[in-house]
Design a protein around this motif. Structure first.
Motif, mmCIF file in Angstrom:
data_model
loop_
_atom_site.group_PDB
_atom_site.id
_atom_site.type_symbol
_atom_site.label_atom_id
_atom_site.label_comp_id
_atom_site.label_asym_id
_atom_site.label_seq_id
_atom_site.Cartn_x
_atom_site.Cartn_y
_atom_site.Cartn_z
ATOM 1 N N GLU A 177 0.831 -1.213 0.000
ATOM 2 C CA GLU A 177 0.000 0.000 0.000
ATOM 3 C C GLU A 177 0.864 1.260 0.000
ATOM 4 O O GLU A 177 0.603 2.210 -0.751
ATOM 5 N N LYS A 178 1.904 1.277 0.822
ATOM 6 C CA LYS A 178 2.789 2.447 0.863
ATOM 7 C C LYS A 178 3.560 2.603 -0.442
ATOM 8 O O LYS A 178 3.769 3.726 -0.918
ATOM 9 N N LEU A 179 3.976 1.491 -1.012
ATOM 10 C CA LEU A 179 4.685 1.566 -2.289
ATOM 11 C C LEU A 179 3.768 2.077 -3.392
ATOM 12 O O LEU A 179 4.189 2.877 -4.246
ATOM 13 N N ALA A 180 2.495 1.651 -3.381
ATOM 14 C CA ALA A 180 1.533 2.144 -4.376
ATOM 15 C C ALA A 180 1.320 3.647 -4.231
ATOM 16 O O ALA A 180 1.255 4.378 -5.236
ATOM 17 N N ALA A 181 1.229 4.119 -2.993
ATOM 18 C CA ALA A 181 1.056 5.565 -2.765
ATOM 19 C C ALA A 181 2.282 6.340 -3.258
ATOM 20 O O ALA A 181 2.148 7.422 -3.841
ATOM 21 N N TRP A 182 3.465 5.794 -3.020
ATOM 22 C CA TRP A 182 4.682 6.472 -3.485
ATOM 23 C C TRP A 182 4.724 6.511 -5.001
ATOM 24 O O TRP A 182 5.092 7.537 -5.600
ATOM 25 N N LEU A 183 4.359 5.428 -5.663
ATOM 26 C CA LEU A 183 4.371 5.385 -7.121
ATOM 27 C C LEU A 183 3.388 6.379 -7.726
ATOM 28 O O LEU A 183 3.679 7.020 -8.745
ATOM 29 N N GLU A 184 2.222 6.499 -7.122
ATOM 30 C CA GLU A 184 1.216 7.432 -7.647
ATOM 31 C C GLU A 184 1.666 8.876 -7.513
ATOM 32 O O GLU A 184 1.255 9.735 -8.302
ATOM 33 N N ALA A 185 2.510 9.161 -6.530
ATOM 34 C CA ALA A 185 2.982 10.537 -6.325
ATOM 35 C C ALA A 185 4.207 10.871 -7.167
ATOM 36 O O ALA A 185 4.545 12.048 -7.322
ATOM 37 N N GLU A 186 4.867 9.865 -7.704
ATOM 38 C CA GLU A 186 6.082 10.084 -8.481
ATOM 39 C C GLU A 186 5.766 10.131 -9.976
ATOM 40 O O GLU A 186 4.920 9.381 -10.465
ATOM 41 N N PRO A 187 6.440 11.002 -10.723
ATOM 42 C CA PRO A 187 6.229 11.032 -12.181
ATOM 43 C C PRO A 187 6.882 9.819 -12.849
ATOM 44 O O PRO A 187 7.878 9.280 -12.371
#
Length: 576
Positions: free
Chosen positions: A196-206
């Motif tokens: 879940e945290k990795l998914a949130a980080w990916l969504e915030a990164e270009p």
């Protein structure tokens, strides 16, 4: 005194000087000429020389300028090209066959591909930085899994009009976790929160596009895409890592380059025929790699690295995690669960001169006569071919074990009821995972078995009936260019809709009057390649997509009340 005439006309004393004074016949450049006459003579001579040269050049054919010699291709560039250009690789194999140099066909695969500067390594480095923030203070390993590790990745291809991306599987393995990776507590406290945290980080990164977070799967995974890659991430699942290392060490074993070259050909064929997808009830690419390893081991081309020093036959999840983390922590070259890679020189056998195409042709024969032969030999088994007991079937294994020993081993497998008990759950292929003890063939359904078997029979017939090339190779490119059999059957008109068996897409069937049903077929008839009833039934069922799968498996008792086809019509003769 002599007369003046003697002096002028050249008397005895003055004849020679007088001769010099007489006018002589002028030569081209001789005689006495003015400056203008000399220049004109020179210009005339130059023009004459030029005219003579032009005449000579017309008479003699002009010599062709020497052709520029092709630049010598570096060995690394050659190895990279044969991995991403199938036609080029097959042409190189043909060239090697004409030169009677079988080793040249395997040299590019005897070494690993150069991965330096690849987008995969750049992505792994970037994700490691993100995981340090997601798992503060925790030690972890981010390991690539699958074809990127084994160097068995196939080149991208067109799928529904779009070019596929290279796939990359990653596994996050966390140290200092005392619980079993399969424990529910680990799933709730570590696996799901990390994803879940990795998914949130990916969504915030270009540069990243999150596709799916499959949290309800047995092994939760997160899938996302970059510009170049389609990526799948799992947490605390070690078997994928160990399996990749094991296949990689097999690639470095046996006769150089054989396993990697033949496995690529097998997987190319499976992909070209649409029989390499779990979603379609067929076998995944890892299953074909294990099939190739077992085939080469029977030919004594590839050694078995298992069993190793481990006392247990199979590893549980906790032991597998410990093996993977210890290997990384000690920076070992290979895992202790199996032996080190063992290279060997080709022996003085017929197979020593085989090219990849020859191995593939023999693989088809082995598949039909050994792996799939139970379909013919056990026609009368109650309940269908998925219920045939293990004693009557061949267990594929990359371990150095006989068939009776393998039956004893799988009896102690963790998932014996789900994977190795046909009397409890239908099983159509038996392919042992040498590390976990799971049955990789468990995902194959009846429809997938029929598809694989039909494609194997067609491939074997084509390669055996077609004239070989100038180099003596069977026509592999023609085989790969053939459209899948399943594609031919998808073009039939449909008039009625239903939900297909095993959760397939909705399909339909044409209206068939029951009065025309004149011949009845059993499931054994449907699987008998020499049975005319089977040929007609399969032709009609495939073309119209109307066969009752429950009937084919011996489980439909509705009789004439069933809306799907249990029998044949005279029209079927048109398909035979």
């Amino acid at each position: 005194q002599k007369p003046f005439s003697d002096l002028v006309d050249g008397g005895a004393l003055t004849r020679e000087p007088a001769a010099m004074l007489r006018p002589k016949k002028r030569q081209k450049f001789g005689g006495f000429k003015t400056v203008e006459e000399c220049d004109a003579a020179k210009e005339e001579a130059l023009q004459q020389v030029k005219a003579d040269e032009e005449q000579e050049s017309e008479q003699q054919p002009e010599e062709e300028p020497p052709k520029p010699q092709p630049e010598e291709v570096k060995e690394e560039d050659m190895a990279q090209r044969v991995r991403y250009d199938v036609s080029f690789w097959l042409s190189e194999c043909e060239k090697a066959a004409r030169e009677s140099n079988s080793e040249a066909a395997y040299e590019p695969f005897a070494m690993d591909a150069n991965q330096e500067g690849s987008p995969e390594l750049a992505l792994i480095e970037r994700l490691q930085e993100a995981l340090h923030d997601i798992l503060p203070g925790g030690r972890f390993e981010l390991e690539p899994v699958g074809e990127f590790v084994t160097d068995l990745r196939l080149p991208p291809h067109q799928d529904n009009g779009f070019m596929t991306k290279d796939e990359l599987e990653l596994a996050v393995l966390v140290h200092d976790n005392q619980n079993s990776p399969e424990a529910e507590q680990v799933r709730q406290d570590l696996v799901l929160p990390t994803l879940e945290k990795l998914a949130a980080w990916l969504e915030a990164e270009p540069g990243f596009a999150v596709k799916e977070f499959a949290h309800s799967m047995l092994v939760p995974v997160l899938t996302f895409e970059t510009k170049d890659l389609a990526v799948t991430v799992s947490v605390q699942y070690p078997f994928g890592v160990l399996s990749s290392w094991h296949i990689r060490d097999l690639c470095h074993s046996g006769w150089p380059g054989r396993f990697r070259a033949v496995a690529r050909l097998v997987k190319l064929w499976a992909r070209s025929k649409g029989v390499d997808s779990v979603q379609d009830g067929a076998l995944p690419p890892y299953g074909y790699e294990l099939l190739t390893a077992a085939f080469l081991q029977e030919l004594h081309v590839l050694p078995a690295l298992l069993p190793g020093s481990a006392s247990n036959t199979f590893l549980d999840a906790e032991e597998a995690l410990r093996q993977a983390l210890d290997t990384r922590e000690t920076a070992a070259n290979h895992c202790d669960a199996w032996r080190s890679p063992e290279l060997a020189n080709p022996t003085f056998t017929e197979a020593a001169n085989w090219h990849p195409a020859h191995f593939l042709q023999q693989w088809f024969a082995w598949m039909e006569e050994t792996i799939l032969s139970f379909v013919d030999t056990c026609k009368d088994a109650q309940g269908g071919c998925g219920r045939v007991p293990l004693d009557c079937r061949y267990i594929v294994s990359a371990r150095e074990r006989a068939q009776d020993e393998l039956r004893e081993d799988v009896a102690s497998a963790p998932k014996i009821v789900e994977h190795w008990s046909p009397e409890a759950n239908e099983v159509f292929l038996l392919i042992e995972d040498p590390l976990s003890g799971d049955n990789i063939g468990r995902c194959v359904y009846f429809k997938g078995l029929c598809g694989i078997r039909a494609e194997v029979q067609r491939a074997r017939s084509l390669l055996e009936s077609t004239e070989p090339s100038d180099g003596g190779l069977p026509p592999i490119q023609a085989l790969l260019d053939l459209p899948p059999l399943s594609q031919q059957f998808q073009q039939a008109p449909f008039t009625e809709m239903r939900v297909a068996y095993y959760g397939e897409e909705e399909t339909g069937r044409p209206h068939v009057p029951h009065a025309q049903h004149v011949v009845h077929a059993t499931w054994a008839d449907l699987l008998d390649p020499d049975n005319r009833v089977r040929a007609a039934a399969v032709a009609k069922a495939n073309a119209l997509n109307s066969l009752c799968w429950d009937f084919a498996k011996g489980r439909c008792f509705k009789g004439d009340a069933c809306k799907w086809v249990h029998s044949l019509t005279p029209v079927v003769e048109d398909y035979v």
